[in-house]
Scaffold this motif. Structure first.
Motif, PDB file in Angstrom:
ATOM      1  N   VAL A  61       0.837  -1.202   0.000  1.00 29.51           N
ATOM      2  CA  VAL A  61       0.000   0.000   0.000  1.00 29.51           C
ATOM      3  C   VAL A  61       0.876   1.257   0.000  1.00 29.51           C
ATOM      4  CG1 VAL A  61      -1.708   1.320   1.313  1.00 29.51           C
ATOM      5  CG2 VAL A  61      -1.958  -1.155   1.072  1.00 29.51           C
ATOM      6  N   VAL A  62       1.940   1.250   0.781  1.00 28.94           N
ATOM      7  CA  VAL A  62       2.854   2.406   0.819  1.00 28.94           C
ATOM      8  C   VAL A  62       3.502   2.603  -0.551  1.00 28.94           C
ATOM      9  CG1 VAL A  62       5.005   3.276   1.805  1.00 28.94           C
ATOM     10  CG2 VAL A  62       3.252   2.295   3.292  1.00 28.94           C
ATOM     11  N   CYS A  63       3.957   1.528  -1.170  1.00 27.77           N
ATOM     12  CA  CYS A  63       4.545   1.638  -2.514  1.00 27.77           C
ATOM     13  C   CYS A  63       3.517   2.150  -3.512  1.00 27.77           C
ATOM     14  CB  CYS A  63       5.084   0.290  -2.971  1.00 27.77           C
ATOM     15  SG  CYS A  63       6.584  -0.204  -2.143  1.00 27.77           S
ATOM     16  N   GLY A  64       2.289   1.674  -3.409  1.00 34.28           N
ATOM     17  CA  GLY A  64       1.233   2.140  -4.302  1.00 34.28           C
ATOM     18  C   GLY A  64       0.938   3.615  -4.122  1.00 34.28           C
ATOM     19  N   VAL A  65       0.915   4.067  -2.872  1.00 33.81           N
ATOM     20  CA  VAL A  65       0.662   5.484  -2.603  1.00 33.81           C
ATOM     21  C   VAL A  65       1.794   6.340  -3.164  1.00 33.81           C
ATOM     22  CG1 VAL A  65       0.492   7.196  -0.751  1.00 33.81           C
ATOM     23  CG2 VAL A  65      -0.845   5.097  -0.628  1.00 33.81           C
ATOM     24  N   VAL A  66       3.021   5.884  -3.023  1.00 32.66           N
ATOM     25  CA  VAL A  66       4.163   6.637  -3.554  1.00 32.66           C
ATOM     26  C   VAL A  66       4.083   6.717  -5.076  1.00 32.66           C
ATOM     27  CG1 VAL A  66       6.672   6.580  -3.856  1.00 32.66           C
ATOM     28  CG2 VAL A  66       5.677   6.186  -1.599  1.00 32.66           C
ATOM     29  N   VAL A  67       3.763   5.619  -5.722  1.00 30.39           N
ATOM     30  CA  VAL A  67       3.680   5.620  -7.186  1.00 30.39           C
ATOM     31  C   VAL A  67       2.513   6.494  -7.653  1.00 30.39           C
ATOM     32  CG1 VAL A  67       3.269   4.181  -9.215  1.00 30.39           C
ATOM     33  CG2 VAL A  67       4.837   3.405  -7.450  1.00 30.39           C
ATOM     34  N   VAL A  68       1.375   6.418  -6.965  1.00 33.49           N
ATOM     35  CA  VAL A  68       0.240   7.266  -7.333  1.00 33.49           C
ATOM     36  C   VAL A  68       0.591   8.737  -7.126  1.00 33.49           C
ATOM     37  CG1 VAL A  68      -2.099   7.920  -6.647  1.00 33.49           C
ATOM     38  CG2 VAL A  68      -1.546   5.533  -7.043  1.00 33.49           C
ATOM     39  N   ALA A  69       1.312   9.063  -6.058  1.00 31.65           N
ATOM     40  CA  ALA A  69       1.734  10.449  -5.831  1.00 31.65           C
ATOM     41  C   ALA A  69       2.658  10.925  -6.946  1.00 31.65           C
ATOM     42  CB  ALA A  69       2.420  10.578  -4.474  1.00 31.65           C
ATOM     43  N   LEU A  70       3.574  10.078  -7.387  1.00 29.37           N
ATOM     44  CA  LEU A  70       4.462  10.447  -8.494  1.00 29.37           C
ATOM     45  C   LEU A  70       3.692  10.611  -9.802  1.00 29.37           C
ATOM     46  CD1 LEU A  70       7.562   8.210  -7.729  1.00 29.37           C
ATOM     47  CD2 LEU A  70       7.417  10.695  -7.583  1.00 29.37           C
ATOM     48  N   LEU A  71       2.745   9.725 -10.039  1.00 30.62           N
ATOM     49  CA  LEU A  71       1.918   9.856 -11.237  1.00 30.62           C
ATOM     50  C   LEU A  71       1.092  11.140 -11.186  1.00 30.62           C
ATOM     51  CD1 LEU A  71       0.631   6.221 -11.800  1.00 30.62           C
ATOM     52  CD2 LEU A  71       2.028   7.565 -13.358  1.00 30.62           C
ATOM     53  N   TRP A  72       0.556  11.441 -10.022  1.00 28.27           N
ATOM     54  CA  TRP A  72      -0.223  12.668  -9.872  1.00 28.27           C
ATOM     55  C   TRP A  72       0.653  13.896 -10.135  1.00 28.27           C
ATOM     56  CZ3 TRP A  72      -5.312  13.386  -9.373  1.00 28.27           C
ATOM     57  CH2 TRP A  72      -5.746  14.659  -9.039  1.00 28.27           C
ATOM     58  N   TRP A  73       1.867  13.885  -9.625  1.00 27.02           N
ATOM     59  CA  TRP A  73       2.804  14.991  -9.828  1.00 27.02           C
ATOM     60  C   TRP A  73       3.129  15.138 -11.317  1.00 27.02           C
ATOM     61  CZ3 TRP A  73       8.191  14.670 -11.058  1.00 27.02           C
ATOM     62  CH2 TRP A  73       8.853  15.891 -10.985  1.00 27.02           C
ATOM     63  N   CYS A  74       3.384  14.027 -11.990  1.00 27.70           N
ATOM     64  CA  CYS A  74       3.673  14.077 -13.434  1.00 27.70           C
ATOM     65  C   CYS A  74       2.469  14.590 -14.209  1.00 27.70           C
ATOM     66  CB  CYS A  74       4.059  12.697 -13.948  1.00 27.70           C
ATOM     67  SG  CYS A  74       5.643  12.115 -13.381  1.00 27.70           S
ATOM     68  N   TRP A  75       1.282  14.128 -13.844  1.00 21.83           N
ATOM     69  CA  TRP A  75       0.087  14.533 -14.557  1.00 21.83           C
ATOM     70  C   TRP A  75      -0.185  16.021 -14.374  1.00 21.83           C
ATOM     71  CZ3 TRP A  75      -4.846  16.129 -12.812  1.00 21.83           C
ATOM     72  CH2 TRP A  75      -5.797  16.230 -13.817  1.00 21.83           C
ATOM     73  N   THR A  76      -0.048  16.532 -13.162  1.00 18.30           N
ATOM     74  CA  THR A  76      -0.291  17.964 -12.944  1.00 18.30           C
ATOM     75  C   THR A  76       0.747  18.812 -13.687  1.00 18.30           C
ATOM     76  OG1 THR A  76       0.930  17.892 -10.855  1.00 18.30           O
ATOM     77  CG2 THR A  76      -1.470  17.691 -10.738  1.00 18.30           C
ATOM     78  N   GLY A  77       1.986  18.338 -13.763  1.00 16.59           N
ATOM     79  CA  GLY A  77       2.990  19.049 -14.552  1.00 16.59           C
ATOM     80  C   GLY A  77       2.652  19.046 -16.035  1.00 16.59           C
ATOM     81  N   PHE A  78       2.171  17.927 -16.519  1.00 19.46           N
ATOM     82  CA  PHE A  78       1.778  17.834 -17.920  1.00 19.46           C
ATOM     83  C   PHE A  78       0.607  18.770 -18.217  1.00 19.46           C
ATOM     84  CE2 PHE A  78      -1.228  15.892 -20.908  1.00 19.46           C
ATOM     85  CZ  PHE A  78      -0.485  15.985 -22.062  1.00 19.46           C
ATOM     86  N   VAL A  79      -0.369  18.813 -17.329  1.00 18.73           N
ATOM     87  CA  VAL A  79      -1.523  19.692 -17.531  1.00 18.73           C
ATOM     88  C   VAL A  79      -1.085  21.151 -17.500  1.00 18.73           C
ATOM     89  CG1 VAL A  79      -3.676  20.472 -16.486  1.00 18.73           C
ATOM     90  CG2 VAL A  79      -3.215  18.038 -16.711  1.00 18.73           C
TER      91      VAL A  79
END
Length: 70
Positions: free
Chosen positions: A27-45
């Motif tokens: 779950v911790v690894c999943g949260v970290v990966v989702v946080a990184l994906l969210w960061w990448c997505w907001t940068g892309f937007v």
């Protein structure tokens, strides 16, 4: 729009992997990966919404007149 679908696919893969094993480490690894994906997505937007430079031709301006490049 295509890049948004790539991020949706990545989010779905992460949540699917975390749902298989609900151990704390997974779950911790999943949260970290989702946080990184969210960061990448907001940068892309933010980059996609950035105004176009003034020298860039739009299809309308290219049809009406000559566009200057550079």
């Amino acid at each position: 729009m295509f890049y948004d679908l790539i991020f949706v696919f990545a989010f779905l893969n992460v949540t699917g992997l975390v749902a298989r094993d609900l151990a704390v480490a997974e779950v911790v690894c999943g949260v970290v990966v989702v946080a990184l994906l969210w960061w990448c997505w907001t940068g892309f937007v933010a980059l996609a919404r950035w105004p176009a430079p003034p020298w860039r031709c739009s299809p309308r301006s290219a049809a009406r007149s000559r566009c200057s490049s550079g």
